[in-house]
Design an enzyme around this catalytic site. Structure first.
Site, PDB file in Angstrom:
ATOM      1  N   SER A   1      11.940  53.696 -10.014  1.00  0.00           N
ATOM      2  CA  SER A   1      12.870  52.815 -10.714  1.00  0.00           C
ATOM      3  C   SER A   1      14.171  52.790  -9.919  1.00  0.00           C
ATOM      4  O   SER A   1      14.170  52.466  -8.737  1.00  0.00           O
ATOM      5  CB  SER A   1      13.066  53.310 -12.156  1.00  0.00           C
TER       6      SER A   1
ATOM      7  N   HIS B   1      10.362  49.086 -10.805  1.00  0.00           N
ATOM      8  CA  HIS B   1      10.920  48.247 -11.869  1.00  0.00           C
ATOM      9  C   HIS B   1      11.689  47.104 -11.210  1.00  0.00           C
ATOM     10  O   HIS B   1      12.734  47.327 -10.586  1.00  0.00           O
ATOM     11  CB  HIS B   1      11.851  49.071 -12.760  1.00  0.00           C
TER      12      HIS B   1
ATOM     13  N   ASP C   1       9.253  56.470 -17.718  1.00  0.00           N
ATOM     14  CA  ASP C   1       8.073  55.708 -17.313  1.00  0.00           C
ATOM     15  C   ASP C   1       7.320  56.469 -16.218  1.00  0.00           C
ATOM     16  O   ASP C   1       7.911  56.964 -15.260  1.00  0.00           O
ATOM     17  CB  ASP C   1       8.499  54.334 -16.800  1.00  0.00           C
TER      18      ASP C   1
END
Length: 1016
Positions: free
Chosen positions: A47, A74, A166
């Site tokens: 991310s 992401h 995540d």
């Protein structure tokens, strides 16, 4: 769902995949999918800060690793990604944006496109449009789960820099499937949220800096688990080493895994062997013997807890719609609905069943049907997993498995994620249990054990199924996973839903009394036929027990045992003359069931017996039976109870007509009116007792009403206080709302400013690009390691650069300079921060001015050096010509001066009067022959010496020195200065001195010409 596997000696293993493969046979579910690629597929998630981590990873990764890499960062769904273009500079492998239905190939890098979700099936990437809102998407978890299901033990998951959580559940799925999970060392990550979440959850098999991960992947790729698929049957040669390993585990932990499927357990052991670079199981067994801690780590490796909420959602729909309503139908309010979740891992499945039951209870409540009490027992061998389950806290990733309605209804949101609400948590009791060795729970309505038996050998499966059957009530339901079955014991269960494996227990005479002991019962023989369970009859009856029963039946009065509230617990004898079912809802309370005439006395007697320990004996009451009243004696005694309960024994005994009631006068036959009077008095006494009871009851009712009124007042005051607190909280929330709105406006303003700044920076970047392209100067921007960050097109004249050289060390690039190596000078400038300049020449004869300066940011931070090349060939040629012209002019001037000097020397020598030439320091430069002859000195004695020191200091006259200084500095001439002095060798002389300042043609050298005239 994590599943535990236990052997005879109590070994237990929790090894289930994140998503149970829907295959009909248990063995198929326990092995890898049939379509597995011949090379490892690496799923990498990141991310915030992931770009730097990606670049560092691929800088260290060779182009021929034999592995495929799938990147799931992401990305902003509204903007085109430049990640493929950026990463292509860091690796020689092709970097492409993933496309739908593209087969993964080795030595390639695939990047997820923006605003897409990605999964993998049979080695083929599948893309789909996200269904969840932008802030709730977990693309890394989704892909890693599908990777674990598709590639099994070949799957490798890597989590790099990023925020939030995540990827954690995705690593759990890969770990459960037998794969490898790597996590970036949080100390090296720009943002450590995702790495810390994976590490704290216990799903990281390797924690490494990014630069070391490719080397570890290459080592893992050499192991057998990645080279080829393990056979279903372990060879005999490997079986010996496997048994030695299991022996060490049993001796260190007390758990035996001999009845666990060899193929699966071998994969787990090989994964630990790979971490220690051990290839032989026999060697690893010796390593376990020498390192007891490794045996415990291996045991924990076999207790991997992999589960999620509502696994197989359609199975839970079938459970809720078709099974549970039937089980709950007709259950009274005091009924305890018992559920056992075996192998609950971290509790997700137990809470899923609790949520489904709570939804059904809400529906019953809305229909005004009394709901039973729910009690769920959830057990697991892993103590750490039980601790997590008891806490009821889960990461935000569960939004992929739990619907928004259930999240709102059964969870509370906190900083760490979601927490189970109290009403659901109180429904479940968690405990540590070995499902094979320890006794099971009994009298169950529902037993859930999913993805457990697929990891057991058939022998252990045949022992476990009868245990589940024994634990269930008649018509209780067994809930298995879609990969499990009860084919070996079809006589014990009736299939309710074969697809989702829901079975109803069938309890026949031969199977209803199976013992629940540590050695599990066997319900079938080896031939598969049911075993008839025979029970030995006692040879002789218990004489004392038979005698007591006969006495109770013959002489004991009818009686009932109740609790303190009058609820009937046990009935002895025929109580039909005194008790009968009350109309309306079924009730077992003795006061409600009492016949007319008994209710008041029973209520009073129960209150008296509960408050006092003294028994109430032979209370005479008139009871209406068969249309008339009959006299009955009531006795109430308290029973001793070890459990602390207040039990009462209520006995009834009829009074015969000839019997004299206690306290009544004896009836006399032959006296006419005496019996009537006695009956009248008895009736009056009975009415007085009833009146007294009514008064006492009324007084007690009044006191209870007053107490209730006081409690209601207190409750009302508490509610008013709570209401005021809620109003205050509401005002605070309104204030917070306004503050949030203001903060939102500020954020929007800042966002607009940032957008304007971005546009401004874009314009500046364009201006800078055009400036660098038009100054015709080659420029190289280098970082701290002297790696190329950027360069202009003119720089290729000094270094042979191409577009892919960005990121490479400058020392690896061949230069066009003649014998020049600027590497050391670049490092010197980087170390000392002192700029440097030098002229360099290329192979084609062009000259450049190489200027090296530190690279400074706007914050005055040094982030490398800047090397510029400015062509100076024309200037160099002009300088060379000017230098040659100056040399020729200087030679001509030198020749002219030499000629003039020779001419002047000749003129001076021809003068008959003494002459001497002095420099600025009044040192003799030359003198003529008349001077040497007149003063009788030689040139060696004169030239190069101070004028004042000549002739033994004869010229050292202060007035003369001052005149000479003035002549030199103030350009003053000396005319007719007379000097008298005794000179050595010539005697007393009288001289006249004349002096002039002389300037050479160069205008730099100052001389004095001194003429001497003798006058006597």
């Amino acid at each position: 769902m994590a599943r535990k596997v236990s052997s005879k000696s109590g070994a237990a293993v929790s090894l289930a995949s994140a998503e149970a493969p829907a295959k009909p046979a248990p063995d198929a579910a326990a092995t890898a999918p049939s379509t597995v690629s011949g090379f490892p597929i690496i799923g990498i998630g990141a991310s915030a800060g992931g770009l730097e981590a990606f670049e560092a990873f691929f800088h260290a990764c060779p182009m021929d690793s034999g592995m495929a890499f799938v990147l799931v960062p992401h990305l902003d769904p509204g903007h085109q990604s430049l990640l493929t273009e950026i990463l292509q500079r860091s690796t020689a492998m092709p970097v492409v944006e993933a496309m739908d239905q593209v087969a993964v190939e080795p030595n390639r890098v695939y990047v997820i496109p923006p605003n897409r979700e990605m999964s993998i099936l049979n080695g083929v990437l599948l893309l789909s449009v996200p269904e969840q809102a932008r802030g709730q998407r977990m693309p890394i978890d989704g892909f890693l789960r599908s990777l674990a299901e598709d590639q099994a033990e070949r799957a490798i998951g890597i989590i790099l820099s990023g925020t939030a959580t995540d990827g954690t559940l995705g690593l759990r799925a890969i770990l459960g499937a037998g794969g490898v999970c790597m996590v970036q060392d949080p100390a090296t990550a720009k943002y450590d949220g995702m790495p810390q979440s994976a590490i704290s959850s216990g799903y990281a098999t390797h924690v490494l800096p990014v630069e070391q991960m490719p080397a570890m992947l290459l080592e893992l790729n050499k192991t057998s688990v990645f080279r080829q698929k393990l056979p279903a049957i372990v060879p005999d040669k490997a079986l010996s080493g496997l048994h030695q390993v299991l022996l060490q585990v049993r001796s260190r932990t007390g758990h035996d895994f001999s009845l666990y499927k060899k193929s699966t357990i071998s994969r787990r052991i090989e994964r630990r062997m790979a971490q220690h670079s051990i290839e032989d199981m026999v060697v690893y067994a010796r390593y376990l013997k020498a390192n007891p801690a490794e045996a415990r780590v291996l045991f924990k490796e076999l207790l991997i807890n992999v589960t999620n909420f509502f696994r197989d959602p359609e199975a839970f729909v079938a459970l809720k719609d078709a099974v549970l309503p039937t089980l709950l139908a007709g259950k009274p309010a005091d009924y305890s609905f018992r559920v056992w979740v075996a192998g609950c891992a971290t509790g997700e499945e137990a809470y899923s069943i609790a949520m489904v039951l709570q939804e059904l209870m809400d529906e019953l409540r809305q229909r005004r049907i009394q709901e039973p009490r729910i009690q769920i027992y959830a057990t697991d061998l892993d103590e750490d997993a039980i601790i997590v389950a008891r806490s009821g806290s889960y990461p935000p990733n569960i939004v992929q498995d739990v619907t928004p309605e259930r999240l709102r209804r059964f969870f509370t949101k906190d900083e760490a994620g979601y927490k189970i609400k109290k009403e659901i948590r109180e429904m479940v009791v968690f405990a540590v249990q070995n499902v094979i060795k320890d006794p099971p729970f009994t009298k169950l309505d529902l037993l859930s054990c999913r993805n457990l038996m697929i990891y057991l050998e058939p022998e252990l499966q045949n022992r476990l199924i009868p245990t589940f059957h024994y634990a269930l009530k008649p018509d209780g339901v067994l809930f298995l996973s879609s990969s499990e079955s009860i084919n070996s014991h079809p006589e014990l269960f009736l299939a309710l839903d074969r697809k989702w494996k829901l079975y109803r227990a069938r309890h026949a005479t031969a199977t209803a009394r199976l013992p629940a002991t540590g050695a599990l019962p066997r319900a079938v023989e080896a031939s598969g036929k049911p075993v008839e369970v025979a029970f030995d009859k006692p040879k002789a009856a218990n004489i004392a027990d038979l005698s007591n029963r006969a006495l109770l039946q013959a002489y004991a009065p009818p009686s009932v045992t109740t609790d303190a509230r009058g609820n009937i617990l046990y009935v002895n004898g025929d109580t039909g003359r005194y008790l009968r079912p009350a109309p309306g809802l079924v009730s077992t309370n003795i006061v409600d069931m009492a016949r007319e005439g008994l209710q008041l006395e029973l209520r009073t007697a129960l209150l008296h017996a509960s408050a006092e320990s003294a028994p109430m004996l032979n209370r005479e009451v008139a009871v209406k039976t068969n249309g008339g009243f009959s006299q009955v004696n009531i006795s109430i005694r308290r029973l001793p109870s070890g459990a602390g309960e207040n039990l009462l024994l209520v006995s009834f005994q009829d009074i015969a007509e000839h019997d004299t009631p206690p306290g009544m006068p004896t009836r006399a036959a032959g006296r006419g009116k005496r019996p009537a009077a006695s009956a009248e008095r008895a009736r009056v006494e009975e009415l007085e007792r009833d009146l007294a009871y009514v008064r006492e009851t009324l007084q007690a009712t009044i006191e209870e009403a007053q107490a209730s009124n006081e409690e209601l007042k207190s409750t009302n005051e508490e509610l008013q206080s709570t209401n005021e607190e809620l109003q205050s909280s509401n005002e605070e929330l309104e204030t917070s709302k306004e503050e949030l709105q203001s903060l939102n406006e500020e954020v929007l303003t800042v966002n607009a400013e940032l957008n304007a700044k971005i546009e401004q920076l874009g314009g500046i970047q364009n201006d800078m690009k055009n400036l660098l392209d038009n100054i015709n100067a080659g420029t190289l921007f280098l970082d701290h390691q002297l790696h190329i960050r950027r360069y202009t097109r003119e720089a290729v004249k000094a270094y042979r650069l191409v577009a892919t050289d960005v990121g490479r060390p400058l020392g690896d690039i061949k230069s066009n300079l003649d014998g020049e190596d600027l590497q050391a000078e670049l490092q010197t400038v980087l170390d000392t921060l002192i700029p440097s300049e030098r002229e360099v020449r290329t192979h084609d004869g062009a000259w450049y001015l190489a200027r090296i300066q530190p690279y400074r940011t706007l914050d005055n931070v040094i982030e490398g050096v800047v090397l510029t090349f400015t062509e100076v060939s024309d200037f160099k040629l002009a300088s060379e010509k000017a230098r040659q012209s100056e040399a020729r002019l200087a030679a001509m001037q030198l020749a002219t001066e030499q000629l003039a000097r020779q001419l002047s020397d000749g003129i001076v020598d021809t003068v008959s009067e003494p002459l001497v030439v002095l420099d600025g320091e009044l040192q003799v430069i030359s003198a003529n022959r008349a001077f040497y002859r007149y003063f009788q000195v030689t040139a060696a004695e004169t030239v190069g010496r101070k004028f004042y020191n000549l002739s033994n200091g004869a010229w050292d006259v202060p007035a003369l020195r001052q005149l000479l200084d003035n002549s030199l500095r103030r350009d003053q001439a000396i005319d007719g200065y007379e000097l008298e002095h005794d000179f050595p060798g010539i005697g007393h002389r009288r001289l006249v001195l004349n002096a002039r300042r002389i300037v050479t043609a160069a205008g730099t050298t100052e001389l004095i010409l001194l003429a001497l005239v003798t006058i006597g």
